[in-house]
Design an enzyme around this catalytic site. Structure first.
Site, PDB file in Angstrom:
ATOM      1  N   GLY A   1      48.211  11.740  53.881  1.00  0.00           N
ATOM      2  CA  GLY A   1      49.159   9.921  53.385  1.00  0.00           C
ATOM      3  C   GLY A   1      47.565   9.360  53.817  1.00  0.00           C
TER       4      GLY A   1
ATOM      5  N   GLN B   1      51.088   5.151  63.198  1.00  0.00           N
ATOM      6  CA  GLN B   1      52.755   5.021  63.131  1.00  0.00           C
ATOM      7  C   GLN B   1      53.268   5.098  64.343  1.00  0.00           C
ATOM      8  OE1 GLN B   1      51.750   9.472  62.809  1.00  0.00           O
ATOM      9  NE2 GLN B   1      51.311   9.105  60.743  1.00  0.00           N
TER      10      GLN B   1
ATOM     11  N   SER C   1      56.060  14.282  61.813  1.00  0.00           N
ATOM     12  CA  SER C   1      56.234  13.533  61.576  1.00  0.00           C
ATOM     13  C   SER C   1      57.224  14.247  59.996  1.00  0.00           C
ATOM     14  CB  SER C   1      55.520  12.366  61.207  1.00  0.00           C
ATOM     15  OG  SER C   1      54.920  12.182  60.223  1.00  0.00           O
TER      16      SER C   1
ATOM     17  N   HIS D   1      47.441  26.431  59.062  1.00  0.00           N
ATOM     18  CA  HIS D   1      47.307  25.849  59.170  1.00  0.00           C
ATOM     19  C   HIS D   1      46.882  24.659  58.477  1.00  0.00           C
ATOM     20  CE1 HIS D   1      43.617  22.641  62.543  1.00  0.00           C
ATOM     21  NE2 HIS D   1      45.304  22.489  62.050  1.00  0.00           N
ATOM     22  N   ASP D   2      47.507  23.461  58.405  1.00  0.00           N
ATOM     23  CA  ASP D   2      48.183  22.331  57.414  1.00  0.00           C
ATOM     24  C   ASP D   2      46.693  22.202  56.856  1.00  0.00           C
ATOM     25  OD1 ASP D   2      47.773  20.988  60.380  1.00  0.00           O
ATOM     26  OD2 ASP D   2      49.550  19.672  59.296  1.00  0.00           O
ATOM     27  N   THR D   3      45.489  21.394  58.320  1.00  0.00           N
ATOM     28  CA  THR D   3      44.263  20.863  58.107  1.00  0.00           C
ATOM     29  C   THR D   3      43.855  22.311  56.735  1.00  0.00           C
ATOM     30  OG1 THR D   3      43.784  20.176  60.052  1.00  0.00           O
ATOM     31  CG2 THR D   3      41.808  19.826  58.580  1.00  0.00           C
TER      32      THR D   3
ATOM     33  N   GLY E   1      58.419  16.951  56.685  1.00  0.00           N
ATOM     34  CA  GLY E   1      58.171  18.269  55.971  1.00  0.00           C
ATOM     35  C   GLY E   1      58.503  18.104  54.608  1.00  0.00           C
ATOM     36  N   ARG E   2      58.126  19.056  53.752  1.00  0.00           N
ATOM     37  CA  ARG E   2      58.813  18.435  53.065  1.00  0.00           C
ATOM     38  C   ARG E   2      58.194  19.776  51.651  1.00  0.00           C
ATOM     39  NH1 ARG E   2      54.009  17.132  54.137  1.00  0.00           N
ATOM     40  NH2 ARG E   2      54.800  14.932  55.262  1.00  0.00           N
TER      41      ARG E   2
END
Length: 494
Positions: A403, A302, A12, A234-236, A14-15
């Site tokens: 988050g 969300q 949802s 992988h973000d996790t 990015g940064r």
């Protein structure tokens, strides 16, 4: 090199986050933030990769404008989705998003020609209809015939910026195509989906230097002298690196669009019981394994917020839930109907009608329904996790990062239901894990333990101690869930 940039892109948003190691502390500064979503195009829900590339370039230009002429850069994103490129290195269209309906019913179809138990025994990866193996199983054959290479999303972005192609292992493990014992591509599985191993660039470990930014490809941007490092993409995987746990008696929930609940270990836990409970063994950095359960997570709230046109912030929804009587409904948050419904509020209400429960109507009732059942799911899965890993891994502390760590109402509810201490934070664990692995690659830290100690010093956690809770609610929830899931005991029905 003393400046590090994490490019952290979720489903949802990015940064770009900047960090330096100063006075034994990690700094963290947001440089650029942008939205992300898929859209329907050419018959499928697709990610807009060119948009992501543009936003990354804007962010890197801001790094240079802020006075940082040189830096290291790492990219992490969500898992399983991929770009196909031809022999000239050109992308064959935008990648299809994992929530696209093309894989509906695919596990059942696949199981007619290949045993699901064998698939799990080989890979240790949970059965999810969106896993790359199943996406490739239904991929357009003429498109695959044109493809020379398949690149997972962060590897494709790294290729765009450096010209170098790799397949990073922590992300590749989620594809359900790597053999857990040999740690290489499984030839039987590739044959089952009629894909050749040559489709994949070389496997590399997290922490590998990828290459220099190819400035000549982006003449319209004033960019820093950047060295790209292939982090745990992988973000996790990055989030768990960024989790400040110590010892062996801690677990985690990486709480974002998905909630990933599990432990870090060194040996995959592949058993009939783990298969039945759909637990996964994803590879982590530095020879670790993430033994975890995928839970639908904050996606539910969300989508509730989106259906209400964001009239309420997430904090306001949590406050409304707190003021509403609890445990009026039980729902299976992992029911496939919640993966990508047209209207999440209507789907939750229909579920309650179909199971003869009170239908939530107000924003507070709907939010409370979501939060109650997420917390109940977390508590129940922690019990299963301890049973699957044995009494030697009784968890004393649960770290909630990402988050969702900012949701004090849900965190306290989870502490009460699970009857364990929760340490919430850091909220930017994924970006932090990305950054510290870059720092390890250039020698600032030598071990994960050392890096995590630095994270704990730099980003204090919020502690939630359990208070008294009526455990009959948990038992009633578990009994309800057992009955509701009877028709789904065979994973092939997913």
């Amino acid at each position: 090199m003393d400046t590090f940039i994490a490019i952290d892109i979720g489903a949802s948003s990015g940064r770009l986050m900047l960090s330096q190691w100063v006075n034994q502390q990690l700094s963290l500064t947001e440089i650029h933030r942008f939205k992300n979503s898929f859209r329907h195009l050419d018959g499928f829900d697709r990610w807009d990769i060119d948009y992501l590339i543009k936003e990354i370039l804007i962010g890197l230009e801001k790094v240079k404008q802020a006075g940082f002429d040189t830096c290291c850069v790492g990219i992490d994103t969500w898992a399983v989705d991929y770009c196909l490129v031809d022999r000239e290195g050109l992308r064959l269209g935008d990648p299809v998003a994992y929530r696209d309906k093309r894989t509906n019913g695919v596990i059942e179809r696949f199981s007619q020609t290949y045993p699901l138990q064998t698939l799990y025994e080989k890979t240790g990866i949970q059965l999810q209809p969106f896993n790359t193996i199943f996406q490739l199983y239904v991929e357009e054959k003429d498109l695959l015939a044109k493809a020379d290479k398949l690149l997972l999303i962060p590897d494709y972005l790294g290729y765009v910026f450096t010209g170098n192609m790799v397949t990073e292992k922590t992300n590749a493990s989620t594809m359900q195509l790597l053999n857990a014992n040999t740690q290489s591509w499984d030839s039987d599985l590739l044959a089952a989906i009629q894909v050749d191993e040559s489709l994949f660039p070389p496997l590399v470990d997290a922490g590998t230097i990828l290459g220099k930014l190819a400035y000549e490809q982006f003449p319209a941007y004033d960019l820093p002298d950047a060295t790209f490092i292939t982090v745990a993409s992988h973000d996790t995987a990055s989030a768990i690196i960024g989790t400040p746990g110590s010892g062996t008696d801690w677990g985690y929930i990486s709480s974002g669009t998905w909630s990933l609940l599990g432990i870090e270990t060194n040996v995959p836990k592949i058993s009939a019981a783990a298969f039945d409970e759909n637990y996964t063994n994803e590879w982590g950095a530095h020879n670790t394994i993430r033994f975890l359960k995928n839970i639908m997570g904050m996606w539910l709230i969300q989508e509730v917020a989106r259906q209400q046109a964001y009239r309420y912030s997430f904090a306001e929804l949590a406050e409304l839930a707190k003021e509403t009587p609890g445990f009026q409904q039980f729902i299976d948050v992992n029911d496939p109907r919640f993966l990508h419904p047209e209207n999440m509020i209507s789907e939750l209400q229909d579920y309650c009608r179909e199971t003869n429960q009170k239908v939530p109507e107000t924003p507070g009732e709907i939010a409370r329904c979501v939060y109650d059942n997420l917390a109940l799911c977390y508590g129940s899965e922690l019990q299963k996790l301890e049973a699957l890993t044995g009494t030697t891994r009784t968890l004393q502390t649960l770290h909630i990062v990402g988050g969702g760590s900012n949701n004090t109402f849900l965190n306290q509810l989870t502490a009460d239901i699970a009857q364990c201490t929760i340490e919430a934070g850091p909220g930017e664990a994924t970006a932090i894990g990305n950054l510290v692995l870059q720092m390890m690659a250039v020698g600032l830290f030598t071990t994960l333990e050392e890096a995590r100690a630095a994270i704990k010093r730099s980003f204090p956690c919020t502690i939630h101690q359990p208070s008294a809770f009526d455990q009959t609610i948990v038992l009633t929830y578990q009994s309800f869930l057992k009955g509701a899931q009877q028709h789904d005991k065979n994973p092939a029905t997913l």
